[in-house]
Motif scaffolding. Structure first.
Motif, PDB file in Angstrom:
ATOM      1  N   MET A   1       0.653  -1.094   0.055  1.00 20.62           N
ATOM      2  CA  MET A   1      -0.078   0.046   0.158  1.00 20.62           C
ATOM      3  C   MET A   1       0.832   1.421  -0.122  1.00 20.62           C
ATOM      4  O   MET A   1       2.060   1.395   0.688  1.00 20.62           O
ATOM      5  CB  MET A   1      -0.879  -0.157   1.404  1.00 20.62           C
ATOM      6  CG  MET A   1      -1.662  -0.899   1.345  1.00 20.62           C
ATOM      7  SD  MET A   1      -3.224  -0.811   0.367  1.00 20.62           S
ATOM      8  CE  MET A   1      -4.210   0.612   1.107  1.00 20.62           C
ATOM      9  N   THR A   2       0.453   2.217  -0.618  1.00 19.08           N
ATOM     10  CA  THR A   2       1.059   3.554  -0.474  1.00 19.08           C
ATOM     11  C   THR A   2       0.250   4.709  -0.203  1.00 19.08           C
ATOM     12  O   THR A   2      -1.155   4.631  -0.339  1.00 19.08           O
ATOM     13  CB  THR A   2       1.627   3.849  -1.794  1.00 19.08           C
ATOM     14  OG1 THR A   2       0.691   3.857  -2.874  1.00 19.08           O
ATOM     15  CG2 THR A   2       2.914   2.885  -2.135  1.00 19.08           C
ATOM     16  N   ALA A   3       0.232   5.717   0.011  1.00 16.79           N
ATOM     17  CA  ALA A   3      -0.295   6.991   0.404  1.00 16.79           C
ATOM     18  C   ALA A   3      -1.086   7.415  -0.999  1.00 16.79           C
ATOM     19  O   ALA A   3      -0.422   7.147  -2.185  1.00 16.79           O
ATOM     20  CB  ALA A   3       0.675   8.082   0.939  1.00 16.79           C
ATOM     21  N   THR A   4      -2.260   8.040  -0.888  1.00 19.12           N
ATOM     22  CA  THR A   4      -2.808   8.467  -1.987  1.00 19.12           C
ATOM     23  C   THR A   4      -1.786   9.308  -2.936  1.00 19.12           C
ATOM     24  O   THR A   4      -1.472  10.538  -2.458  1.00 19.12           O
ATOM     25  CB  THR A   4      -3.911   9.655  -1.641  1.00 19.12           C
ATOM     26  OG1 THR A   4      -4.802   8.782  -0.746  1.00 19.12           O
ATOM     27  CG2 THR A   4      -4.962   9.959  -2.647  1.00 19.12           C
ATOM     28  N   PRO A   5      -1.626   9.211  -4.005  1.00 22.20           N
ATOM     29  CA  PRO A   5      -1.001   9.856  -5.213  1.00 22.20           C
ATOM     30  C   PRO A   5      -1.706  11.317  -5.084  1.00 22.20           C
ATOM     31  O   PRO A   5      -2.753  11.636  -5.112  1.00 22.20           O
ATOM     32  CB  PRO A   5      -0.894   9.335  -6.316  1.00 22.20           C
ATOM     33  CG  PRO A   5      -1.381   7.822  -6.082  1.00 22.20           C
ATOM     34  CD  PRO A   5      -2.352   7.944  -4.986  1.00 22.20           C
ATOM     35  N   LEU A   6      -0.619  12.243  -5.278  1.00 24.10           N
ATOM     36  CA  LEU A   6      -1.074  13.745  -5.399  1.00 24.10           C
ATOM     37  C   LEU A   6      -2.089  14.126  -6.429  1.00 24.10           C
ATOM     38  O   LEU A   6      -2.922  14.889  -5.965  1.00 24.10           O
ATOM     39  CB  LEU A   6       0.132  14.714  -5.347  1.00 24.10           C
ATOM     40  CG  LEU A   6       1.086  14.588  -4.023  1.00 24.10           C
ATOM     41  CD1 LEU A   6       2.130  15.507  -4.279  1.00 24.10           C
ATOM     42  CD2 LEU A   6       0.270  14.693  -2.713  1.00 24.10           C
ATOM     43  N   PRO A   7      -1.987  13.773  -7.647  1.00 24.91           N
ATOM     44  CA  PRO A   7      -3.024  13.831  -8.540  1.00 24.91           C
ATOM     45  C   PRO A   7      -4.497  13.525  -8.107  1.00 24.91           C
ATOM     46  O   PRO A   7      -5.603  14.052  -8.279  1.00 24.91           O
ATOM     47  CB  PRO A   7      -2.753  13.388  -9.832  1.00 24.91           C
ATOM     48  CG  PRO A   7      -1.130  13.152  -9.735  1.00 24.91           C
ATOM     49  CD  PRO A   7      -1.086  12.710  -8.095  1.00 24.91           C
ATOM     50  N   ASP A   8      -4.520  12.144  -7.524  1.00 24.70           N
ATOM     51  CA  ASP A   8      -5.731  11.631  -6.883  1.00 24.70           C
ATOM     52  C   ASP A   8      -6.373  12.814  -5.571  1.00 24.70           C
ATOM     53  O   ASP A   8      -7.512  12.801  -5.689  1.00 24.70           O
ATOM     54  CB  ASP A   8      -5.609  10.430  -6.493  1.00 24.70           C
ATOM     55  CG  ASP A   8      -5.335   9.269  -7.471  1.00 24.70           C
ATOM     56  OD1 ASP A   8      -5.425   9.765  -8.537  1.00 24.70           O
ATOM     57  OD2 ASP A   8      -5.049   8.221  -7.258  1.00 24.70           O
ATOM     58  N   LEU A   9      -5.315  13.103  -5.124  1.00 26.37           N
ATOM     59  CA  LEU A   9      -5.723  14.022  -4.169  1.00 26.37           C
ATOM     60  C   LEU A   9      -6.351  15.330  -4.649  1.00 26.37           C
ATOM     61  O   LEU A   9      -7.273  15.749  -4.083  1.00 26.37           O
ATOM     62  CB  LEU A   9      -4.569  14.416  -3.164  1.00 26.37           C
ATOM     63  CG  LEU A   9      -4.604  14.915  -1.850  1.00 26.37           C
ATOM     64  CD1 LEU A   9      -5.149  13.789  -0.920  1.00 26.37           C
ATOM     65  CD2 LEU A   9      -3.261  15.280  -1.280  1.00 26.37           C
TER      66      LEU A   9
END
Ligand code: FES
Length: 381
Positions: free
Chosen positions: A1-9
């Motif tokens: 798992m990784t943190a939400t990518p910034l474009p998705d944010l």
């Protein structure tokens, strides 16, 4: 798992702007005002939250080279974090094994040896006792170095548990916050070496301010909140840690553009990473950051906040230094005059609120605050 990518944010923030609300928790949350003033609870918070769980004690860039060190005093634990000749960062109790004098002084420094000023016992950067005048008087000496705290370095930050011998699983503790911090590029930063140190009220009320996207356009409407679309935040909860996204007014002009193609994505939104229990990192990848540390105490109604500004390029010219200093002063004024005076005012009311059984109320839109209080209660339980 990784943190939400910034474009998705970016997509999620635009969705929240269009929906006219922030990410929502399942329900409101009530936290008794008593929890902000009770001395016995405060003592347990120091013992459990601050001394038995990992704390972010320094950024890697604070001590990049062997011999670099930083000292701090948190939860009644004076510590020195030093990078050894082997490149490993270690945290020690900043107390000489002779009779307890500090062996390192100053917020940041560099020395291949830590020499106690009292009787000149000398420690190397790995904490080993390497010099002792009059050694014949200590033929039976039972120690060979400073007391070390469990320490690990990840994603450009150094974490320690301030309990000797405690087990430290930093990957487990950080979870997906590790990849969120990696996205911030913390390893390549340059600190503006002027400290901002400010008084505030209760440490949790201070933390509540850092975790709260709701107040930005109200308390800070004439300053740092002027560019924001208030209360349209995203909240990514990574265990006890939180990443908060803030929509800026320019985001609505990008509605028809994929966030991957936004010309200057960081004009469209702002970020705060809150590393539990006491660190706020405000800013973007590729831009400057402000790191704020909340030091609880000495009483439940007091805390101190220490801030540093970090930049992507070394500050070498007078112009760069002047710009950094201007930024530091702006944030000093805003955080003290707007945030901390508010926290001090709230803290003054906690006795009377607690006496009447009044809780503090956290709305569904205050997910970061809810997460803080849920995790503190969980750890204390
Ligand atoms: Fe450190 Fe004596 S207390 S050398």
């Amino acid at each position: 798992m990784t943190a939400t990518p910034l474009p998705d944010l970016g997509r999620r923030l635009l969705t929240n702007v269009d929906a006219n609300h922030s990410d929502f928790a399942e329900s409101m949350m009530l936290v008794p005002a008593e929890e902000y003033r009770d001395p016995s609870r405060f003592a347990r918070e120091l013992d459990v939250v601050f001394r038995r769980n990992p704390l972010l004690v320094a950024l890697s860039c604070d001590i990049p080279n062997p011999g670099d060190f930083t000292t701090l005093d948190i939860a009644d634990r004076p510590i020195v974090v030093v990078r050894g000749e082997d490149g490993v960062a270690r945290t020690f109790l900043n107390a000489c094994r002779h009779r307890g004098r500090s062996v390192a002084e100053g917020c940041f420094g560099h020395s291949r040896r830590m020499t106690c000023p009292y009787h000149s016992w000398v420690y190397d950067t790995e904490g080993k006792l390497v010099g002792l005048p009059g050694r014949e008087g200590f033929a039976d000496l039972d120690v060979d170095g400073l007391m070390a705290y469990p320490t690990a370095e990840r994603a450009g930050a150094i974490f320690s548990i301030l309990t000797i011998g405690a087990a430290l699983d930093i990957d487990e503790w950080l979870g997906d916050m590790q990849s969120a911090l990696e996205m911030l590029n913390l390893t390549k930063l340059h600190r503006h070496d002027v400290e901002t140190k400010l008084p505030s009220g209760n440490w949790k009320a201070t933390a509540d301010g850092y975790l709260d996207g709701y107040h930005l356009g109200y308390l800070h409407r004439n300053t740092i909140g002027a560019k924001a679309i208030t209360n349209r935040n995203t909240y990514d909860l990574y265990g006890p840690h939180v990443r908060i996204g803030f929509a800026n007014k320019g985001i609505v002009d990008q509605r028809d553009v994929a966030p991957e193609d936004w010309p200057e994505p960081y004009d469209c939104f702002s970020l705060v990473h809150y590393v539990f229990p006491n660190i706020s990192i405000s800013g973007h990848p590729h831009r400057s950051l402000m790191v704020s540390r909340i030091y609880p105490g000495p009483t439940p109604g007091e805390s101190t906040v220490v801030q540093y500004q970090y930049f992507r390029e070394p500050l070498v010219t007078d112009e760069q230094r002047a710009e950094a200093e201007q930024k530091r002063q702006l944030y000093r004024d805003v955080t003290y005059e707007e945030d901390f005076l508010t926290v001090i005012d709230i803290t003054r009311h906690t006795d009377v609120l607690a006496a009447t059984g009044e809780p503090f109320r956290f709305g569904r839109n205050e997910m970061g605050n809810q997460n803080l209080h849920r995790w503190i209660s969980r750890l204390l339980a």
